[in-house]
Design an enzyme around this catalytic site. Structure first.
Site, mmCIF file in Angstrom:
data_model
loop_
_atom_site.group_PDB
_atom_site.id
_atom_site.type_symbol
_atom_site.label_atom_id
_atom_site.label_comp_id
_atom_site.label_asym_id
_atom_site.label_seq_id
_atom_site.Cartn_x
_atom_site.Cartn_y
_atom_site.Cartn_z
ATOM 1 N N GLU A 319 0.870 -1.184 0.001
ATOM 2 C CA GLU A 319 0.141 -0.015 0.070
ATOM 3 C C GLU A 319 0.827 1.196 0.150
ATOM 4 O OE1 GLU A 319 -4.124 -0.593 1.912
ATOM 5 O OE2 GLU A 319 -3.114 0.886 3.081
ATOM 6 N N HIS A 340 7.209 -26.801 -0.862
ATOM 7 C CA HIS A 340 6.522 -28.066 -1.693
ATOM 8 C C HIS A 340 5.359 -27.116 -2.548
ATOM 9 C CE1 HIS A 340 8.629 -30.526 0.948
ATOM 10 N NE2 HIS A 340 8.683 -29.754 1.693
ATOM 11 N N LYS A 454 -13.657 1.631 -2.929
ATOM 12 C CA LYS A 454 -14.710 1.983 -1.834
ATOM 13 C C LYS A 454 -15.606 2.872 -2.522
ATOM 14 C CE LYS A 454 -11.713 2.097 2.212
ATOM 15 N NZ LYS A 454 -11.263 2.750 3.422
HETATM 16 O O1 PA5 Z 1 -3.241 1.524 5.902
HETATM 17 C C1 PA5 Z 1 -4.401 2.219 5.790
HETATM 18 O O2 PA5 Z 1 -4.660 3.217 5.817
HETATM 19 C C2 PA5 Z 1 -5.576 1.376 5.325
HETATM 20 O O3 PA5 Z 1 -5.204 -0.130 5.348
HETATM 21 C C3 PA5 Z 1 -6.649 1.492 6.794
HETATM 22 O O4 PA5 Z 1 -6.035 1.043 7.832
HETATM 23 C C4 PA5 Z 1 -7.841 0.497 6.243
HETATM 24 O O5 PA5 Z 1 -8.398 0.770 5.127
HETATM 25 C C5 PA5 Z 1 -9.102 0.695 7.285
HETATM 26 O O6 PA5 Z 1 -9.210 1.975 7.351
HETATM 27 P P1 PA5 Z 1 -10.013 2.513 8.665
HETATM 28 O O7 PA5 Z 1 -9.105 2.446 9.989
HETATM 29 O O8 PA5 Z 1 -10.331 3.722 8.431
HETATM 30 O O9 PA5 Z 1 -11.249 1.825 8.995
#
Ligand code: PA5
Length: 477
Positions: A319, A340, A454
């Site tokens: 990410e 494996h 989203k």
């Molecule tokens: O690293 C990030 O920002 C994302 O992975 C969020 O943690 C994830 O989308 C969850 O978001 P939130 O904490 O707003 O529910």
């Protein structure tokens, strides 16, 4: 603590003779030399001077808060700058949950969940809920939209007393929001509104978002996800600390390990590939990516309790770095099991792979193969050897095979898997990740691509305000 292990095996085998060419001198730096906080990296890193210049400027921009995404660099000093009062509240809430509940449901997804699960599995056990213990079982929900998974959590809790820790920075993410609505309704039916109130803990933004508004309205105890820390860098904040403390894990040691790493690797004298393991790792992956076209990194480990650390690492790296049509694709291999299955590909598939091996040096149990006078299974050659030693030979053999096959290895060594060293390791990965991104000119702290799905999902679910987009999208399906 200042154990440094820089991969002697790699040096002996001639690995790490340098990946650097085409960027100046061309003579690589061949040995990991980290005087690290319990994490050593052995690998060839390439053109030292050029890489040190890039790393120096990336690190400086991180420290000074002038890098891309600088508003989200609070995690950098967090292990020492965390809010002491809130930390005390976390410990007392954890004590209350331990006293009043037989189970805790942690509702969250992505950065609001993976770090917690990683630490619990590493330091307690992947089978934590099956162990005889005095601390509550921990279940994870809201990390998917599976009805079967969510129902199963209810079924496994049964009629036991439980509490919920809901974690969401935005407070609007669909998966945890939907799960929380279900668990809140269940708690209220079981304990009444007032009783449920005392069993719900919300970890969210200081002031924004639907969860914060709901928590204030209902009077839930809340903990703050610091403004300057994104989800995937938040494991050492209340996001992770509350549920981790409920599992009986030593959060003081976790923070102390991260704090020591923070001090050591951000110090002025750590601005060198000789002394900074986070620099060594970032330099190695940068060189392998940019110079050798290794665009997939497999984090491999020989210890199943590291599996969710791998999941956390995949989110952190993927990410943070996977943007602007570039970045290294992060994958994991759970060895020796995956030898494996995935092993075939790593050995002979497309040669775009690098492998980063996370090695835990110290055995946590002396389990050894017994001698059998009949030797019907022909295994007496292993008699007296510990599983840890056999596992180590598996690593060595695999390392040789994979590097011979053209999959370069980076080796990260950690002396032992305890809270202190895990704290340091978490910090190591976060720092290396941010440095890696900045070396590529990428903002390590945003995730614009995550928003696209989203938005589509909201539209397809007819969320108010998304109707026109929903109609347009449905036409494409
Ligand atoms: O690293 C990030 O920002 C994302 O992975 C969020 O943690 C994830 O989308 C969850 O978001 P939130 O904490 O707003 O529910």
């Amino acid at each position: 603590m200042l154990t440094v292990n820089t991969g002697d095996i790699l040096r002996e085998q001639g690995e790490g003779k340098g990946e650097g060419n085409g960027e100046g001198k061309g003579e690589g730096k061949g040995e990991g030399k980290g005087k690290g906080e319990g994490v050593g990296v052995g690998v060839g890193v390439g053109n030292t001077a050029l890489l040190e210049a890039k790393l120096g400027s990336a690190h400086e921009s991180l420290r000074r808060g002038t890098c891309a995404g600088a508003a989200f660099t609070q995690w950098l000093t967090w292990p020492q700058a965390y809010d002491r009062d809130e930390y005390r509240r976390i410990k007392s809430a954890a004590g209350r949950i331990q006293a009043e509940a037989k189970a805790l449901v942690v509702v969250g997804i992505g950065g609001s969940y993976l770090g917690t699960r990683a630490v619990v599995e590493c330091l307690a056990s992947p089978h934590y809920n099956l162990l005889p213990k005095t601390t509550p079982d921990i279940f994870f929900a809201g990390n998917c939209l599976s009805a079967a998974h969510t129902q199963e959590v209810f079924d496994l809790i049964g009629d036991r007393d439980y509490a919920v820790c809901v974690v969401s920075k935005s407070g609007t993410t669909t998966e945890p929001a939907a799960a929380f609505r279900l668990f809140r309704a269940h708690l209220e039916a079981k304990y009444g509104k007032q009783g449920a109130r005392g069993r719900i803990y919300a970890v969210t933004d200081r002031e924004r978002g639907a969860l914060k508004a709901l928590a204030d309205k209902e009077g839930y105890e809340t903990f703050v996800i610091p403004d300057g820390t994104g989800g995937r860098y938040s494991v050492l904040t209340p996001v992770g600390l509350l549920p981790i403390a409920v599992a009986g894990i030593d959060t003081d040691a976790l923070l102390a390990g991260a704090g020591r790493a923070m001090e050591a690797w951000n110090a002025a004298d750590a601005s060198s590939l000789d002394t900074n393991p986070a620099w060594q790792y970032a330099a190695a992956r940068h060189t392998l990516y940019r110079q050798k076209g290794k665009c997939t990194e497999i984090l491999a480990f020989y210890e199943p309790r590291l599996r969710f650390l791998g999941e956390w690492w995949k989110q952190l790296m993927g990410e943070s770095e996977g943007k602007e049509l570039g970045g290294i694709f992060p994958a994991t291999a759970d060895l020796t099991a995956d030898l494996h299955s995935m092993g075939q590909y790593i050995q002979q598939g497309l040669r775009n792979l690098m492998e980063t091996v996370l090695l835990i040096d110290e055995a946590d149990t002396p389990l050894a193969i017994p001698y059998d006078p009949d030797d019907a299974d022909g295994l007496n050659f292993l008699a007296g050897k510990t599983l840890h030693d056999i596992n180590r030979r598996a690593f060595e053999g695999t390392y040789l095979a994979h590097t011979d096959g053209g999959a370069p290895n980076i080796v990260i060594r950690v002396p032992r898997l305890d809270a202190y060293h895990l704290g340091g390791l978490l910090y190591f990965f976060m720092l290396s990740c941010a440095l890696s991104c900045l070396m590529l000119g990428i903002n390590p702290f945003d995730q614009p691509g995550v928003e696209d799905y989203k938005t589509n999902m909201f539209a397809l679910l007819d969320k108010p305000g998304y109707e026109a987009e929903g109609a347009r999208l449905r036409g494409r399906l």
